[in-house]
Enzyme design. Structure first.
Site, PDB file in Angstrom:
ATOM      1  N   LYS A   1       0.838  -1.206   0.000  1.00 30.64           N
ATOM      2  CA  LYS A   1       0.000   0.000   0.000  1.00 30.64           C
ATOM      3  C   LYS A   1       0.874   1.258   0.000  1.00 30.64           C
ATOM      4  CE  LYS A   1      -3.046   0.486   3.486  1.00 30.64           C
ATOM      5  NZ  LYS A   1      -2.911   1.748   4.239  1.00 30.64           N
TER       6      LYS A   1
ATOM      7  N   GLN B   1       4.659   9.342   7.156  1.00 27.77           N
ATOM      8  CA  GLN B   1       3.709  10.224   6.474  1.00 27.77           C
ATOM      9  C   GLN B   1       4.135  11.680   6.621  1.00 27.77           C
ATOM     10  OE1 GLN B   1      -0.192   9.228   7.890  1.00 27.77           O
ATOM     11  NE2 GLN B   1      -0.103   7.153   7.062  1.00 27.77           N
TER      12      GLN B   1
ATOM     13  N   ASP C   1       1.876  -1.050  11.952  1.00 31.42           N
ATOM     14  CA  ASP C   1       0.545  -1.520  11.540  1.00 31.42           C
ATOM     15  C   ASP C   1       0.273  -2.970  11.950  1.00 31.42           C
ATOM     16  OD1 ASP C   1      -0.048   0.937  10.419  1.00 31.42           O
ATOM     17  OD2 ASP C   1       0.767   0.388   8.461  1.00 31.42           O
TER      18      ASP C   1
ATOM     19  N   GLY D   1      -5.312   7.786   5.563  1.00 34.34           N
ATOM     20  CA  GLY D   1      -4.421   8.808   6.115  1.00 34.34           C
ATOM     21  C   GLY D   1      -3.201   9.013   5.245  1.00 34.34           C
TER      22      GLY D   1
HETATM   23  C1  S3P Z   1       2.510   4.784   6.212  1.00 42.37           C
HETATM   24  C2  S3P Z   1       3.056   5.176   7.399  1.00 42.37           C
HETATM   25  C3  S3P Z   1       2.537   4.758   8.720  1.00 42.37           C
HETATM   26  C4  S3P Z   1       1.565   3.597   8.604  1.00 42.37           C
HETATM   27  C5  S3P Z   1       0.610   3.745   7.462  1.00 42.37           C
HETATM   28  C6  S3P Z   1       1.361   3.871   6.147  1.00 42.37           C
HETATM   29  C7  S3P Z   1       3.118   5.273   4.963  1.00 42.37           C
HETATM   30  O1  S3P Z   1       1.877   5.866   9.300  1.00 42.37           O
HETATM   31  O2  S3P Z   1       0.837   3.420   9.797  1.00 42.37           O
HETATM   32  O3  S3P Z   1      -0.255   2.637   7.377  1.00 42.37           O
HETATM   33  O4  S3P Z   1       2.833   4.722   3.883  1.00 42.37           O
HETATM   34  O5  S3P Z   1       3.900   6.237   5.019  1.00 42.37           O
HETATM   35  P1  S3P Z   1       2.697   6.992  10.130  1.00 42.37           P
HETATM   36  O6  S3P Z   1       3.696   7.572   9.224  1.00 42.37           O
HETATM   37  O7  S3P Z   1       1.697   8.010  10.581  1.00 42.37           O
HETATM   38  O8  S3P Z   1       3.295   6.227  11.281  1.00 42.37           O
END
Ligand code: S3P
Length: 445
Positions: free
Chosen positions: A28, A177, A328, A101
């Site tokens: 993903k 993120q 996750d 998110g």
């Molecule tokens: C992700 C970062 C993680 C993870 C999310 C995917 C990403 O979140 O929990 O499912 O693809 O950058 P955070 O960066 O908020 O920890």
């Protein structure tokens, strides 16, 4: 804005060993990034193995609304024709990220570096999640929120920067993120944008930026962190991306095979980036038989075929420092811990409270509803494994795909079936989950 007005309950029960080969869908994180960087590159990018789940499809729609040409050319195969760094056009309608998110926060970063205004929204779960962590750094770059709900939440109207400023930013949490949003905004700024993280988070954005032609350095910072510096205004050129299987999705059949007696599963082509493999390391410490074969690398991302066999597990202590590499995976690790002998202590789970649901509370409720003993102490979760789980509970999934899949995995090995109130959100990250699990012998109805 709720993606699934009609909840679809699902029940998992015992049905003999799980056997065979199971290919989980594309990663993903990498799928979102491939669409976004393809849209910011000049020329054509061919993506194969793209995760065609709702979260990623919403990112693709956002890229089209921002001016990229996106076409599905076969199963998992997509072609993206980008607009070039800084070239997004103003979208005609609100960008709706549904449950995601990652999609929302990364695209906010990318938009923040462009002289356009865009509205961001999502479903009831996404509307509860913190966005101030993105609004803060993009304001330093020169973007401005024109409207936001209480506490800097969605729906948000963001005016991107006319003249983006290169910044040095220390992330307040180990979050890929936040890091990615700053780097994507920094693409359009002149000079160097630097992100400092005190604990390294997944580095897919950095690896893929290099793959598309950006110049970027990543150096150690302190004992566990990284300092990442991007040279602004690169000419990103369209590139081919092969998306490996998602280790966060592989986690569900992996734990299922460990806890269902007699199981023996092969999971081909799973990404094994060391910033994503905390679960595998932890399960091995618990006594799991997981073999990694045919190790290889594609576009900077390592991957391997995993062979996993049913194993007697024992409780362990999982250090807080490991959390970013398995953030996750805690709900399904908690399921493995419930089937282990002895106590498992998982430390430093603060970030779990701001996922698709409050995942700390949702995981605790899921286990308690099925007769598992546990405590939450501050940011730690302590599960008392008894080698077996009574089951028979109804689990509230709170619009969270990973709670739904974790509960169903528990049902494959519990004494009585486990039911979830709504399995619909599984389609955000793992379309075909139920059919794939059935194809290796699981009972889902
Ligand atoms: C992700 C970062 C993680 C993870 C999310 C995917 C990403 O979140 O929990 O499912 O693809 O950058 P955070 O960066 O908020 O920890």
């Amino acid at each position: 804005m709720t993606a699934h007005p009609n909840p679809s309950p699902m029940t998992a029960g015992r049905n003999g060993p799980l056997k065979g080969r199971l290919r989980v869908p594309g990663d993903k994180s990498i799928s979102h990034r491939a669409l976004i960087l393809g849209a910011l590159a000049v020329g054509s990018s061919r993506i194969s193995g793209l995760l065609e789940g709702e979260d990623v499809i919403n990112t693709g729609k956002a890229m089209a609304a921002l001016g990229a040409r996106i076409e599905r050319v076969g199963e998992g195969s997509w072609e993206v024709n980008g607009v070039g760094v800084g070239g997004f056009r103003e979208p005609a309608a609100t960008l709706d990220f549904g449950n995601s998110g990652t999609g929302c926060r990364l695209v906010m970063g990318a938009v923040a570096g462009c002289p356009i205004t865009a509205q961001f929204d999502g479903d009831a779960s996404l509307r509860k999640r913190p966005m101030q962590r993105i609004l803060d750094p993009v304001a330093m770059i020169g973007a401005r929120p024109l409207a936001a709900a209480d506490g800097g939440r969605l729906p948000i109207t963001l005016q991107g920067a006319r003249d983006p400023i290169p910044i040095v930013y220390r992330t307040p949490a180990a979050s890929a993120q936040i890091k990615s949003a700053v780097l994507l905004a920094g693409l359009a700024a002149p000079g160097e944008t630097t992100v400092i993280e005190s604990e390294a988070s997944r580095d897919h954005t950095e690896l893929m930026l290099r793959h598309f032609g950006a110049t970027l350095t990543s150096e150690p910072e302190g004992a566990h962190g990284r300092r990442i510096t991007l040279k602004g205004q690169p000419e990103l050129a369209g590139a081919a991306v092969t998306v490996p299987a998602d280790p966060s999705s592989a986690a569900f059949p992996l734990v299922a095979a460990l806890i269902v007696p007699g199981s023996d599963l092969i999971l081909p082509g799973v990404m094994t980036n060391p910033l994503r493999t905390g679960l595998i390391a932890t399960l091995r410490e618990m006594g799991a038989q997981i073999e990694s074969v045919e190790e290889r690398t594609d576009a900077g991302e390592p991957m391997a075929d995993l062979r996993v066999r049913a194993s007697a597990l024992r409780g362990v202590e999982v250090p807080a420092l490991r959390a970013p590499s398995m953030i996750d995976e805690y709900p399904v690790l908690a399921v493995a811990a419930a089937f282990a002998e002895g106590t498992t202590v998982m430390r430093g789970l603060k970030e779990l409270r701001v996922k698709e649901s409050d995942r700390l509370a949702a995981t605790a409720d899921m286990l308690r509803a099925n007769g598992v003993e546990l405590e939450i102490a501050g940011d730690d979760m302590i599960v008392h494994g008894k080698g077996t789980v009574p089951g028979g509970g109804l689990v509230a999934t709170h619009m969270d795909h990973r709670i739904a899949m974790s509960a169903l995995v528990m049902g494959f090995a519990a004494q009585r079936p486990v039911r979830v109130d709504d399995a619909a959100f599984i389609a955000t990250s793992f379309p075909g989950f139920a059919d794939l699990m059935r194809s290796v012998g699981a009972a889902l109805s």
